[in-house]
Write a protein that holds these residues in place. Structure first.
Motif, PDB file in Angstrom:
ATOM      1  N   ASN A  97       0.849  -1.432   0.170  1.00 33.81           N
ATOM      2  CA  ASN A  97       0.000   0.114   0.434  1.00 33.81           C
ATOM      3  C   ASN A  97       0.789   1.098  -0.214  1.00 33.81           C
ATOM      4  N   CYS A  98       1.651   1.114   0.769  1.00 40.45           N
ATOM      5  CA  CYS A  98       3.213   2.342   1.147  1.00 40.45           C
ATOM      6  C   CYS A  98       3.883   2.650  -0.885  1.00 40.45           C
ATOM      7  N   ASN A  99       4.296   1.498  -1.304  1.00 38.26           N
ATOM      8  CA  ASN A  99       4.134   2.070  -2.267  1.00 38.26           C
ATOM      9  C   ASN A  99       4.175   2.493  -3.265  1.00 38.26           C
ATOM     10  N   ILE A 100       2.333   1.496  -3.417  1.00 37.47           N
ATOM     11  CA  ILE A 100       1.027   2.015  -4.732  1.00 37.47           C
ATOM     12  C   ILE A 100       1.579   4.011  -4.433  1.00 37.47           C
ATOM     13  N   ARG A 101       0.918   4.211  -3.093  1.00 38.73           N
ATOM     14  CA  ARG A 101       1.102   5.655  -2.199  1.00 38.73           C
ATOM     15  C   ARG A 101       1.784   6.579  -3.126  1.00 38.73           C
ATOM     16  N   ILE A 102       3.406   5.887  -2.941  1.00 38.40           N
ATOM     17  CA  ILE A 102       4.129   6.578  -3.658  1.00 38.40           C
ATOM     18  C   ILE A 102       3.996   6.820  -5.248  1.00 38.40           C
ATOM     19  N   ILE A 103       4.276   5.504  -5.375  1.00 37.11           N
ATOM     20  CA  ILE A 103       3.765   5.542  -7.046  1.00 37.11           C
ATOM     21  C   ILE A 103       2.712   6.706  -7.933  1.00 37.11           C
ATOM     22  N   TYR A 104       1.745   6.814  -6.867  1.00 42.69           N
ATOM     23  CA  TYR A 104       0.879   7.844  -7.320  1.00 42.69           C
ATOM     24  C   TYR A 104       1.586   9.398  -6.579  1.00 42.69           C
ATOM     25  N   PHE A 105       2.071   9.405  -5.530  1.00 44.67           N
ATOM     26  CA  PHE A 105       2.296  10.703  -5.385  1.00 44.67           C
ATOM     27  C   PHE A 105       3.042  11.245  -6.295  1.00 44.67           C
ATOM     28  N   ILE A 106       4.917  10.341  -7.086  1.00 47.61           N
ATOM     29  CA  ILE A 106       5.446  10.290  -7.875  1.00 47.61           C
ATOM     30  C   ILE A 106       4.962  10.653  -9.524  1.00 47.61           C
ATOM     31  N   LEU A 107       3.831  10.233  -9.894  1.00 50.85           N
ATOM     32  CA  LEU A 107       3.479   9.953 -10.707  1.00 50.85           C
ATOM     33  C   LEU A 107       2.489  11.319 -11.261  1.00 50.85           C
ATOM     34  N   PHE A 108       2.119  12.150  -9.263  1.00 54.49           N
ATOM     35  CA  PHE A 108       1.360  13.118 -10.334  1.00 54.49           C
ATOM     36  C   PHE A 108       2.239  14.472  -9.773  1.00 54.49           C
ATOM     37  N   ILE A 109       3.486  14.581  -8.793  1.00 55.00           N
ATOM     38  CA  ILE A 109       4.221  15.144  -9.624  1.00 55.00           C
ATOM     39  C   ILE A 109       5.078  15.332 -10.680  1.00 55.00           C
ATOM     40  N   ILE A 110       5.235  14.297 -11.273  1.00 54.70           N
ATOM     41  CA  ILE A 110       5.328  13.918 -13.369  1.00 54.70           C
ATOM     42  C   ILE A 110       4.488  14.839 -14.185  1.00 54.70           C
ATOM     43  N   VAL A 111       3.087  14.781 -13.530  1.00 53.98           N
ATOM     44  CA  VAL A 111       2.111  15.311 -14.586  1.00 53.98           C
ATOM     45  C   VAL A 111       1.656  16.933 -14.411  1.00 53.98           C
ATOM     46  N   THR A 112       1.913  17.308 -12.408  1.00 55.90           N
ATOM     47  CA  THR A 112       1.890  18.332 -12.355  1.00 55.90           C
ATOM     48  C   THR A 112       3.323  19.352 -13.252  1.00 55.90           C
ATOM     49  N   LEU A 113       4.603  18.774 -12.933  1.00 55.94           N
ATOM     50  CA  LEU A 113       5.395  18.957 -13.981  1.00 55.94           C
ATOM     51  C   LEU A 113       4.838  19.247 -15.131  1.00 55.94           C
ATOM     52  N   GLN A 114       4.913  18.721 -15.557  1.00 56.89           N
ATOM     53  CA  GLN A 114       4.813  18.389 -17.176  1.00 56.89           C
ATOM     54  C   GLN A 114       3.682  19.971 -17.944  1.00 56.89           C
ATOM     55  N   ALA A 115       1.976  19.304 -16.851  1.00 57.04           N
ATOM     56  CA  ALA A 115       1.675  20.398 -16.968  1.00 57.04           C
ATOM     57  C   ALA A 115       1.819  22.465 -16.428  1.00 57.04           C
ATOM     58  N   CYS A 116       3.247  22.495 -16.073  1.00 60.38           N
ATOM     59  CA  CYS A 116       3.885  23.529 -15.908  1.00 60.38           C
ATOM     60  C   CYS A 116       4.825  24.231 -17.285  1.00 60.38           C
TER      61      CYS A 116
END
Length: 83
Positions: free
Chosen positions: A18-37
């Motif tokens: 569960n922690c790994n899945i949350r970390i993966i989702y967090f990293i994906l969220f950061i990547i998508v946010t940076l790409q949008a910026c």
């Protein structure tokens, strides 16, 4: 009916996954946010660049440089090239 014993660390394995899945989702969220910026920044730069007219930017200085370059070429050709 057979009885079986649970795995030794089955609870820890689910917590870790569960922690790994949350970390993966967090990293994906950061990547998508940076790409949008980055895309927004590139769009802003493109809109700014549309208003710049590069052909009228330094026409007087360009003409002065061309005239100086012609003088240099004439003097070099006149002194170094012998027919």
């Amino acid at each position: 009916m057979t009885t079986y014993s649970p795995l030794i660390n089955s609870e820890k394995i689910t917590i870790i996954s569960n922690c790994n899945i949350r970390i993966i989702y967090f990293i994906l969220f950061i990547i998508v946010t940076l790409q949008a910026c980055c895309i927004a920044y590139m769009i802003i730069l493109a809109k700014i660049a549309e208003n710049i007219n590069l052909f009228d930017l330094n026409t007087t200085e360009t003409n002065e440089y061309i005239d100086k370059f012609k003088i240099i070429i004439d003097s070099v050709c006149g002194t170094m090239i012998k027919c």
